[in-house]
Motif scaffolding. Structure first.
Motif, PDB file in Angstrom:
ATOM      1  N   THR A 188       0.821  -1.215   0.000  1.00  0.00           N
ATOM      2  CA  THR A 188       0.000   0.000   0.000  1.00  0.00           C
ATOM      3  C   THR A 188       0.852   1.261   0.000  1.00  0.00           C
ATOM      4  O   THR A 188       0.511   2.229  -0.652  1.00  0.00           O
ATOM      5  N   GLU A 189       1.955   1.242   0.755  1.00  0.00           N
ATOM      6  CA  GLU A 189       2.789   2.438   0.888  1.00  0.00           C
ATOM      7  C   GLU A 189       4.162   2.038   1.427  1.00  0.00           C
ATOM      8  O   GLU A 189       4.320   0.995   2.035  1.00  0.00           O
ATOM      9  N   ASP A 190       5.145   2.919   1.233  1.00  0.00           N
ATOM     10  CA  ASP A 190       6.490   2.693   1.751  1.00  0.00           C
ATOM     11  C   ASP A 190       6.615   3.205   3.178  1.00  0.00           C
ATOM     12  O   ASP A 190       5.999   4.209   3.540  1.00  0.00           O
ATOM     13  N   VAL A 191       7.433   2.515   3.963  1.00  0.00           N
ATOM     14  CA  VAL A 191       7.831   2.966   5.291  1.00  0.00           C
ATOM     15  C   VAL A 191       9.348   2.841   5.336  1.00  0.00           C
ATOM     16  O   VAL A 191       9.891   1.796   4.971  1.00  0.00           O
ATOM     17  N   THR A 192      10.027   3.885   5.762  1.00  0.00           N
ATOM     18  CA  THR A 192      11.476   3.839   5.872  1.00  0.00           C
ATOM     19  C   THR A 192      11.851   3.376   7.278  1.00  0.00           C
ATOM     20  O   THR A 192      11.399   3.951   8.264  1.00  0.00           O
ATOM     21  N   LEU A 193      12.641   2.324   7.343  1.00  0.00           N
ATOM     22  CA  LEU A 193      13.143   1.815   8.624  1.00  0.00           C
ATOM     23  C   LEU A 193      14.532   2.396   8.822  1.00  0.00           C
ATOM     24  O   LEU A 193      15.386   2.287   7.937  1.00  0.00           O
ATOM     25  N   VAL A 194      14.781   3.022   9.968  1.00  0.00           N
ATOM     26  CA  VAL A 194      16.058   3.696  10.225  1.00  0.00           C
ATOM     27  C   VAL A 194      16.659   3.153  11.515  1.00  0.00           C
ATOM     28  O   VAL A 194      16.019   3.174  12.568  1.00  0.00           O
ATOM     29  N   TRP A 195      17.888   2.636  11.405  1.00  0.00           N
ATOM     30  CA  TRP A 195      18.635   2.194  12.580  1.00  0.00           C
ATOM     31  C   TRP A 195      19.794   3.161  12.769  1.00  0.00           C
ATOM     32  O   TRP A 195      20.695   3.231  11.932  1.00  0.00           O
ATOM     33  N   LEU A 196      19.774   3.895  13.874  1.00  0.00           N
ATOM     34  CA  LEU A 196      20.815   4.876  14.162  1.00  0.00           C
ATOM     35  C   LEU A 196      22.050   4.183  14.722  1.00  0.00           C
ATOM     36  O   LEU A 196      21.941   3.276  15.547  1.00  0.00           O
ATOM     37  N   GLY A 197      23.234   4.597  14.260  1.00  0.00           N
ATOM     38  CA  GLY A 197      24.489   4.051  14.754  1.00  0.00           C
ATOM     39  C   GLY A 197      24.832   2.678  14.204  1.00  0.00           C
ATOM     40  O   GLY A 197      25.711   2.005  14.729  1.00  0.00           O
ATOM     41  N   ARG A 198      24.155   2.232  13.158  1.00  0.00           N
ATOM     42  CA  ARG A 198      24.427   0.913  12.574  1.00  0.00           C
ATOM     43  C   ARG A 198      24.923   1.084  11.144  1.00  0.00           C
ATOM     44  O   ARG A 198      24.440   1.916  10.389  1.00  0.00           O
ATOM     45  N   ARG A 199      25.876   0.249  10.767  1.00  0.00           N
ATOM     46  CA  ARG A 199      26.384   0.248   9.397  1.00  0.00           C
ATOM     47  C   ARG A 199      25.792  -0.908   8.599  1.00  0.00           C
ATOM     48  O   ARG A 199      25.651  -0.824   7.398  1.00  0.00           O
ATOM     49  N   ARG A 200      25.489  -1.984   9.295  1.00  0.00           N
ATOM     50  CA  ARG A 200      24.954  -3.172   8.630  1.00  0.00           C
ATOM     51  C   ARG A 200      24.220  -4.006   9.663  1.00  0.00           C
ATOM     52  O   ARG A 200      24.620  -4.067  10.822  1.00  0.00           O
ATOM     53  N   ILE A 201      23.143  -4.679   9.224  1.00  0.00           N
ATOM     54  CA  ILE A 201      22.431  -5.643  10.058  1.00  0.00           C
ATOM     55  C   ILE A 201      22.256  -6.893   9.210  1.00  0.00           C
ATOM     56  O   ILE A 201      21.718  -6.828   8.097  1.00  0.00           O
ATOM     57  N   ALA A 202      22.727  -8.021   9.715  1.00  0.00           N
ATOM     58  CA  ALA A 202      22.623  -9.282   8.979  1.00  0.00           C
ATOM     59  C   ALA A 202      21.154  -9.597   8.706  1.00  0.00           C
ATOM     60  O   ALA A 202      20.314  -9.500   9.591  1.00  0.00           O
ATOM     61  N   GLY A 203      20.849  -9.947   7.467  1.00  0.00           N
ATOM     62  CA  GLY A 203      19.488 -10.306   7.086  1.00  0.00           C
ATOM     63  C   GLY A 203      18.671  -9.153   6.534  1.00  0.00           C
ATOM     64  O   GLY A 203      17.647  -9.376   5.900  1.00  0.00           O
ATOM     65  N   ILE A 204      19.087  -7.925   6.786  1.00  0.00           N
ATOM     66  CA  ILE A 204      18.379  -6.766   6.238  1.00  0.00           C
ATOM     67  C   ILE A 204      18.957  -6.514   4.855  1.00  0.00           C
ATOM     68  O   ILE A 204      20.033  -5.930   4.708  1.00  0.00           O
ATOM     69  N   GLU A 205      18.258  -7.009   3.843  1.00  0.00           N
ATOM     70  CA  GLU A 205      18.735  -6.907   2.461  1.00  0.00           C
ATOM     71  C   GLU A 205      17.532  -6.839   1.521  1.00  0.00           C
ATOM     72  O   GLU A 205      16.436  -7.268   1.879  1.00  0.00           O
TER      73      GLU A 205
END
Length: 125
Positions: A77-94
């Motif tokens: 239906t719509e986009d949502v931006t997920l923001v993790w502060l202080g992270r460069r990479r999270i395994a599985g988030i691709e």
């Protein structure tokens, strides 16, 4: 012809005449509701929300103070931006991964954002 036959033919004709992006959006929306999540288009600023969708893109936004990992989640239906502060990479988030995210909706530059959301990686099968 029974009532269920009309529904079958209507769905079949729709599947044959709709474009792939529209069908994918419908499938994501149905999967989201079946997973107990809310539609992103119905979420309001300040509301605690659970959204489920497919990651379209992932990017690192280097800031002077701290890096920020951002992922664009689309639920049909719509986009949502997920923001993790202080992270460069999270395994599985691709890109292409199905994720269920929970947090408080904020609005940044007219777009819905979840900062440091709790998330669950969903099985793709």
């Amino acid at each position: 012809m029974s009532k269920t036959d009309g529904g079958y033919w209507r769905r079949l004709v729709r599947r044959l005449t709709s474009d792939v992006a529209e069908l994918d959006a419908d499938d994501l929306s149905e999967q989201s509701q079946a997973g107990g999540a809310q539609r992103a288009s119905e979420c309001q600023c300040g509301q605690e929300a659970v959204v489920l969708g497919r990651v379209r893109s992932v990017g690192l936004c280097p800031k002077a103070s701290a890096p920020t990992l951002e992922a664009e989640l689309y639920d049909g239906t719509e986009d949502v931006t997920l923001v993790w502060l202080g992270r460069r990479r999270i395994a599985g988030i691709e890109p292409g991964r199905i994720i269920k995210a929970r947090g408080r909706i904020a609005v940044r530059d007219g777009r819905k954002v979840l900062y440091n959301p709790y998330y669950e990686l969903q099985n793709t099968a």
